[in-house]
Scaffold this active site. Structure first.
Site, PDB file in Angstrom:
ATOM      1  N   GLY A   1       0.817  -1.208   0.000  1.00  0.00           N
ATOM      2  CA  GLY A   1       0.000   0.000   0.000  1.00  0.00           C
ATOM      3  C   GLY A   1       0.848   1.254   0.000  1.00  0.00           C
ATOM      4  CG  ASP A   2       3.250   2.337   3.353  1.00  0.00           C
ATOM      5  OD1 ASP A   2       2.840   3.442   3.723  1.00  0.00           O
ATOM      6  OD2 ASP A   2       3.198   1.323   4.051  1.00  0.00           O
ATOM      7  CB  SER A   3       5.374   0.212  -2.610  1.00  0.00           C
ATOM      8  OG  SER A   3       6.281  -0.156  -1.594  1.00  0.00           O
TER       9      SER A   3
END
Length: 385
Positions: free
Chosen positions: A170-172
């Site tokens: 999700g962060d990436s």
């Protein structure tokens, strides 16, 4: 450490990175890999928590995500730190931040004021739920965005709780979309001379890769569910057992399935009414997987791989890091590069991607060893002090 010759399509751009952990810093890494000069602002003392992340006895995550960056130590909670940050932003092209909405405003660094002072500035704001809406002020990490965006609910097995990937996808994804937004804003700036604010939410970044999940329900009333190592309606596409390991085969397209059946020595399966079409294979997925598994389990991974290559069937081994380091294709394409790291020594990590034919990026410098080691150099070059 002196500035190396800047290379890559973004050479000449200045980026101020204020984020911590993964989403903001990975966005900065992507821009830095393509040639931008990234001034990474860290709180004095311990710096970004990523410095202590990574599996095993020696933290390694920072060595990847902070490459091609300069460490500038500023206390953004102090008036002095805020003023210095403002001066850097006034001569920057891009600002990246991934704090909870309202944090920059409390630090007297409201993006609207920053853009008024520096009209060419592009501000990439990454947060859990976006800068507005009823959930904007909620705390949001990547895993929460994965859950809300639909990812977590369909990963895992039906009889078990939702699973996650072994990385912070999700962060990436949010970082990647933030980078894409920055590049689109740069093109707009070339046309108009003005920057803008890029609003990137973790949950919306995940939502973007969920294919037709929403209209499948809205139109058909069909909800995607956890399906283990398969995906509903796509067969055969699974991991199959071998005598000495496991192997992934994706032969769901009709012509490819015919080639797989021939390689199995079972050409009649391609004519069987249960398997002859995409829809038929979907309806009989379990029994078809059983047929394939019974065959693959008689072969070693190497033997099965040779047969799949000869038959031109998309398939492959399940790689881990050791496999990647040993694979000649990774080496030939520069998918992995070795960086002369001041902390770890020669360290292999993923290379710069995607590859550009005329102006490729590269890893120009290793991650900063000490918090704030480049503060004086950046202030001197950027501000002329």
């Amino acid at each position: 450490m002196s500035l190396e010759a800047s290379v890559g399509p973004l050479a000449g751009l200045r980026v101020v990175e204020m984020g911590q952990l993964i989403a903001g810093p990975f966005c900065g890494q992507l821009l830095g890999d393509m040639g931008a000069e990234v001034a990474k602002i860290e709180p004095p003392g311990e710096g970004d928590p990523m410095r202590n992340w990574g599996q095993g006895g020696t933290p390694t995550a920072w060595r990847v995500i902070a490459r091609n960056k300069y460490s500038v130590a500023l206390d953004l909670r102090s008036a002095e730190g805020q003023e210095t940050a403002r001066q850097l932003i006034n001569v920057a092209d891009i600002l990246i931040e991934n704090f909870r909405p309202g944090t920059l405003e409390r630090w007297r660094l409201d993006p609207r004021d920053l853009c008024a002072a520096n009209p060419k500035l592009i501000v990439v704001r990454i947060s859990g739920y976006g800068q507005d809406g009823p959930y904007a002020q909620r705390a949001g990490f990547g895993g929460i965005g994965e859950a809300m965006g639909g990812w977590r609910g369909i990963v895992g097995y039906p009889d078990q709780p939702p699973a996650r990937m072994g990385v912070s996808i999700g962060d990436s994804l949010a970082a990647t979309y933030g980078c894409m937004g920055a590049l689109a804003a740069l093109h707009h700036r070339h046309q108009t001379g003005r920057g803008q604010i890029v609003d990137t939410a973790l949950y919306e970044s995940v939502l973007q890769v969920m294919e037709s999940m929403v209209p499948e329900f809205q139109v058909n009333g069909w909800k995607r569910k956890r399906s283990g190592s398969t995906i509903a309606g796509v067969a055969p596409s699974n991991v199959y057992p071998c005598r000495d390991g496991e192997y992934l085969i994706g032969a769901n397209q009709d012509a490819v399935f015919v080639r797989l059946c021939a390689a199995m020595g079972r050409p009649e399966l391609a004519q069987d009414a249960r398997y002859a079409t995409h829809l038929a294979r979907s309806a009989h997925m379990e029994e078809l997987d059983g047929e394939i598994a019974a065959w693959t389990s008689t072969l070693t991974v190497r033997e099965l791989e040779a047969k799949m290559i000869d038959a031109s069937v998309p398939a492959g081994r399940i790689y881990d890091a050791e496999d990647m380091l040993a694979d000649p294709h990774f080496a030939a394409r520069g998918a992995l590069v070795t960086v002369d790291d001041p902390v770890l020594g020669p360290t292999t990590m993923q290379g710069v991607f995607p590859r550009l034919s005329a102006s490729p990026g590269r890893v120009r410098r290793a991650a900063p060893r000490v918090v704030g080691q480049d503060t004086e150099e950046v202030l001197r070059r950027w501000l002329g002090g």
